[in-house]
Scaffold this motif. Structure first.
Motif, PDB file in Angstrom:
ATOM      1  N   LEU A 265       6.682   8.933  -5.845  1.00 27.68           N
ATOM      2  CA  LEU A 265       7.341   7.836  -5.131  1.00 27.68           C
ATOM      3  C   LEU A 265       6.799   6.354  -5.232  1.00 27.68           C
ATOM      4  O   LEU A 265       7.524   5.530  -5.134  1.00 27.68           O
ATOM      5  CB  LEU A 265       7.534   8.433  -3.571  1.00 27.68           C
ATOM      6  CG  LEU A 265       8.301   9.647  -3.552  1.00 27.68           C
ATOM      7  CD1 LEU A 265       8.302  10.109  -1.684  1.00 27.68           C
ATOM      8  CD2 LEU A 265       9.538   9.323  -3.797  1.00 27.68           C
ATOM      9  N   ALA A 266       5.562   6.546  -5.176  1.00 27.72           N
ATOM     10  CA  ALA A 266       4.810   5.103  -5.254  1.00 27.72           C
ATOM     11  C   ALA A 266       5.015   4.434  -6.607  1.00 27.72           C
ATOM     12  O   ALA A 266       5.244   3.325  -6.657  1.00 27.72           O
ATOM     13  CB  ALA A 266       3.441   5.419  -5.072  1.00 27.72           C
TER      14      ALA A 266
ATOM     15  N   VAL B 251       0.864  -1.154   0.019  1.00 27.38           N
ATOM     16  CA  VAL B 251      -0.112   0.092   0.020  1.00 27.38           C
ATOM     17  C   VAL B 251       0.857   1.118  -0.076  1.00 27.38           C
ATOM     18  O   VAL B 251       1.780   1.420   0.804  1.00 27.38           O
ATOM     19  CB  VAL B 251      -1.011   0.096   1.526  1.00 27.38           C
ATOM     20  CG1 VAL B 251      -1.870   1.179   1.218  1.00 27.38           C
ATOM     21  CG2 VAL B 251      -1.759  -1.347   1.260  1.00 27.38           C
ATOM     22  N   TYR B 252       0.773   1.988  -0.980  1.00 24.64           N
ATOM     23  CA  TYR B 252       1.396   3.333  -1.114  1.00 24.64           C
ATOM     24  C   TYR B 252       0.408   4.465  -0.576  1.00 24.64           C
ATOM     25  O   TYR B 252      -0.267   4.960  -1.358  1.00 24.64           O
ATOM     26  CB  TYR B 252       1.787   3.515  -2.361  1.00 24.64           C
ATOM     27  CG  TYR B 252       2.904   2.702  -2.895  1.00 24.64           C
ATOM     28  CD1 TYR B 252       4.460   2.664  -2.461  1.00 24.64           C
ATOM     29  CD2 TYR B 252       2.344   1.442  -3.691  1.00 24.64           C
ATOM     30  CE1 TYR B 252       5.365   1.792  -2.976  1.00 24.64           C
ATOM     31  CE2 TYR B 252       3.541   0.339  -4.054  1.00 24.64           C
ATOM     32  CZ  TYR B 252       4.650   0.638  -3.716  1.00 24.64           C
ATOM     33  OH  TYR B 252       5.504  -0.353  -3.917  1.00 24.64           O
TER      34      TYR B 252
ATOM     35  N   GLU C  17       7.666   4.842  -8.616  1.00 15.04           N
ATOM     36  CA  GLU C  17       9.035   4.193  -8.322  1.00 15.04           C
ATOM     37  C   GLU C  17       9.139   3.073  -7.669  1.00 15.04           C
ATOM     38  O   GLU C  17       9.797   2.157  -8.162  1.00 15.04           O
ATOM     39  CB  GLU C  17      10.135   5.285  -7.675  1.00 15.04           C
ATOM     40  CG  GLU C  17      10.423   6.442  -8.674  1.00 15.04           C
ATOM     41  CD  GLU C  17      11.717   7.218  -8.144  1.00 15.04           C
ATOM     42  OE1 GLU C  17      11.760   7.293  -6.852  1.00 15.04           O
ATOM     43  OE2 GLU C  17      12.636   7.656  -8.921  1.00 15.04           O
ATOM     44  N   GLY C  18       8.575   2.795  -6.399  1.00 15.21           N
ATOM     45  CA  GLY C  18       8.611   1.639  -5.633  1.00 15.21           C
ATOM     46  C   GLY C  18       7.746   0.688  -6.351  1.00 15.21           C
ATOM     47  O   GLY C  18       8.208  -0.458  -6.264  1.00 15.21           O
ATOM     48  N   ALA C  19       6.571   0.764  -6.852  1.00  8.55           N
ATOM     49  CA  ALA C  19       5.780   0.072  -7.416  1.00  8.55           C
ATOM     50  C   ALA C  19       6.353  -0.700  -8.680  1.00  8.55           C
ATOM     51  O   ALA C  19       6.530  -1.951  -8.844  1.00  8.55           O
ATOM     52  CB  ALA C  19       4.446   0.441  -7.894  1.00  8.55           C
ATOM     53  N   TRP C  20       6.932   0.115  -9.390  1.00 11.87           N
ATOM     54  CA  TRP C  20       7.800  -0.512 -10.724  1.00 11.87           C
ATOM     55  C   TRP C  20       8.776  -1.610 -10.278  1.00 11.87           C
ATOM     56  O   TRP C  20       9.029  -2.445 -10.929  1.00 11.87           O
ATOM     57  CB  TRP C  20       8.423   0.710 -11.338  1.00 11.87           C
ATOM     58  CG  TRP C  20       8.800   0.518 -13.062  1.00 11.87           C
ATOM     59  CD1 TRP C  20      10.134   0.779 -13.299  1.00 11.87           C
ATOM     60  CD2 TRP C  20       7.959  -0.006 -13.940  1.00 11.87           C
ATOM     61  NE1 TRP C  20      10.365   0.300 -14.610  1.00 11.87           N
ATOM     62  CE2 TRP C  20       8.763  -0.235 -15.285  1.00 11.87           C
ATOM     63  CE3 TRP C  20       6.838  -0.440 -13.907  1.00 11.87           C
ATOM     64  CZ2 TRP C  20       8.725  -0.960 -16.331  1.00 11.87           C
ATOM     65  CZ3 TRP C  20       6.374  -1.141 -15.154  1.00 11.87           C
ATOM     66  CH2 TRP C  20       7.387  -1.231 -16.444  1.00 11.87           C
ATOM     67  N   GLN C  21       9.499  -1.122  -9.181  1.00 11.04           N
ATOM     68  CA  GLN C  21      10.528  -2.195  -8.841  1.00 11.04           C
ATOM     69  C   GLN C  21      10.039  -3.411  -8.115  1.00 11.04           C
ATOM     70  O   GLN C  21      10.404  -4.549  -8.289  1.00 11.04           O
ATOM     71  CB  GLN C  21      11.591  -1.541  -7.783  1.00 11.04           C
ATOM     72  CG  GLN C  21      12.421  -0.274  -8.460  1.00 11.04           C
ATOM     73  CD  GLN C  21      13.491  -0.772  -9.760  1.00 11.04           C
ATOM     74  OE1 GLN C  21      14.153  -1.820  -9.504  1.00 11.04           O
ATOM     75  NE2 GLN C  21      13.175  -0.059 -10.786  1.00 11.04           N
ATOM     76  N   LYS C  22       8.844  -3.246  -7.432  1.00 14.36           N
ATOM     77  CA  LYS C  22       8.308  -4.157  -6.608  1.00 14.36           C
ATOM     78  C   LYS C  22       7.645  -5.292  -7.821  1.00 14.36           C
ATOM     79  O   LYS C  22       7.594  -6.362  -7.550  1.00 14.36           O
ATOM     80  CB  LYS C  22       7.098  -3.787  -5.655  1.00 14.36           C
ATOM     81  CG  LYS C  22       6.360  -4.731  -5.033  1.00 14.36           C
ATOM     82  CD  LYS C  22       7.257  -5.636  -4.145  1.00 14.36           C
ATOM     83  CE  LYS C  22       7.666  -4.751  -2.713  1.00 14.36           C
ATOM     84  NZ  LYS C  22       8.304  -5.362  -1.964  1.00 14.36           N
TER      85      LYS C  22
END
Length: 447
Positions: free
Chosen positions: A421-422, A382-383, A424-429
């Protein structure tokens, strides 16, 4: 005072030398350079470093960015800065003092872009051509006059050597993206939401990262259904079998990635079809939404909605987050997709401020159902501050745009920086999730 003093001394020097003042001003501007590193050309999801050199110590400047999409809509952003004592400005360490964002934001000029035409979302339709981000530096905290320096950042969607192959086999309408190198590669089917057509930009970026990706259309494209009324899961099964039989796709299973309406489609695929190893949804649902879904003798009607629960934020702009009927109510549980039948792994990406529907509720319900049936708990991320359209980096957040089922613009939620930021994080996740369950160690080491 220092910039003014430097200009006065330069003017005096030029006057004594017999040169016109206008020529001296031009010579001063020519010394300013705007640099993009490591290269002015990159993939759209890649960060770059932006810096300005040749300024006066502590000189006040404004940076402005602009990008025109394929329909001619102009997106703009700007930020105000003060140069360092060395006359250099580096966005990786220099804070914006105002404008579209504040603080140290190396990619702020991109993620803060806003459309000049209301309710437009930045979308890439032709992945064979890049977007061009135009950057300009102006003297002072404004954008009047001529720019001191210019530069262009070419942001592409297809990595060098990645193959784009249209697929027209049987009823399948899709595009296959083959990565560079020696295959076979981990395979993913990518499905978008209610906008229809054949969006390819996420699939092309995934292929540029080493995944053999099939961007799959399902309505509003060529001879596919024109409207969202009824879909047959056999069509999606054909796409799964195409990928499982492709010589450049490594088995024994493939991955699915769906956003919004594409989310409930990939959950349905994972629940009924064979050969699905890993399924990732981005702000998706676990009920059928907007259209009936059929598979053999199974009929899954869409969960209903109450238009009275749509709220007008202002004339011509709606909030629809409460419109869908709640699957928590006993009479609506029959609309749940039987996710307990799925054999693969799940990842739920959730924007906490999703204003399209209650994505976090759906993710938590999916976890409860899977655990009740002795299945592994899905990964839920969850972002905070993220809205509905969680795209690859560094797409600017879309605050509101047309909703094709509602028939008018709706708010999507999100706060721009938190949304960036979400993404960026979601793409890597997402890539890490598929690497873990589909890929070999060599691809995992790239992340």
């Amino acid at each position: 005072m220092l910039p003014n003093l430097r200009r006065a001394l330069l003017f005096r020097h030029c006057w004594l030398a017999g040169a016109p003042a206008a020529r001296c001003k031009g010579a001063m501007s020519a010394a300013v350079t705007l640099d993009i590193t490591p290269s002015p050309k990159c993939l759209f999801d890649e960060p770059v470093s932006i810096s300005v050199r040749g300024l006066s110590p502590l000189q006040a400047v404004t940076l402005r960015a602009s990008l025109t999409d394929e329909t001619g809509v102009l997106f703009r952003s700007s930020a105000q800065y003060t140069a360092e004592s060395s006359g250099e400005l580096d966005l990786t360490r220099s804070p914006s003092l105002g404008g579209s964002y504040t603080g140290v934001e190396p990619m702020g000029l991109v993620w803060s872009l806003l459309p000049e035409t209301p309710f437009r979302r930045l979308v890439k339709r032709d992945v064979l051509s890049p977007f061009y981000l135009n950057l300009e530096v102006y003297e002072g905290h404004g954008t009047a006059g001529q720019p001191l320096a210019k530069a262009t950042n070419e942001r592409a969607f297809l990595g060098e050597g990645v193959q784009r192959i249209p697929v027209r086999e049987g009823k399948i309408r899709a595009t296959f993206f083959q990565p560079v190198g020696v295959g076979p590669f981990p395979g993913i089917i990518d499905i978008y939401g209610t906008g229809g057509g054949l969006p390819e930009y996420r699939a092309s970026l995934l292929a540029s990262r080493g995944f053999a990706t099939l961007a799959l259309a399902y309505y509003g494209y060529e001879d596919l259904p024109k409207q969202m009324k009824e879909f047959h899961l056999e069509y999606f099964e054909d796409a799964v079998n195409y990928m499982l039989g492709h010589p450049q796709v490594r088995g024994p299973g493939i991955g699915l990635l769906g956003h919004s309406k594409g989310g409930d489609l990939v959950v349905s695929m994972a629940s009924f079809l064979k050969g699905i190893t890993a399924t990732a949804t981005v702000n998706g649902a676990i009920v059928t939404v907007g259209a009936t879904l059929r598979y053999k003798d199974v009929i899954m009607p869409p969960i209903g909605a109450d238009l009275k629960r749509i709220k007008l934020v202002k004339p011509g702009l709606a909030n629809v987050v409460e419109a869908l009927n709640s699957p928590l109510e006993a009479e609506n549980r029959k609309y749940l997709i039987p996710i307990e039948k799925a054999e693969g792994k799940f990842l739920f990406i959730v924007g906490e401020d999703d204003q399209n529907w209650k994505s976090e509720l759906y993710a938590n319900m999916a976890a409860d159902i899977l655990l009740e049936h002795g299945k592994e708990k899905p990964e839920i991320v969850v972002y905070p501050g993220a809205g509905h359209y969680i795209e690859p980096p560094v797409f600017p957040m879309c605050a509101a745009s047309m909703h094709f089922l509602v028939g008018l613009p709706v708010v999507w939620g999100g706060e721009p920086r938190a949304h960036f930021l979400a993404q960026e994080g979601a793409w890597q996740k997402i890539q890490g999730f598929f690497c873990k369950h589909l890929a070999e160690e060599s691809l995992q080491s790239r992340l």
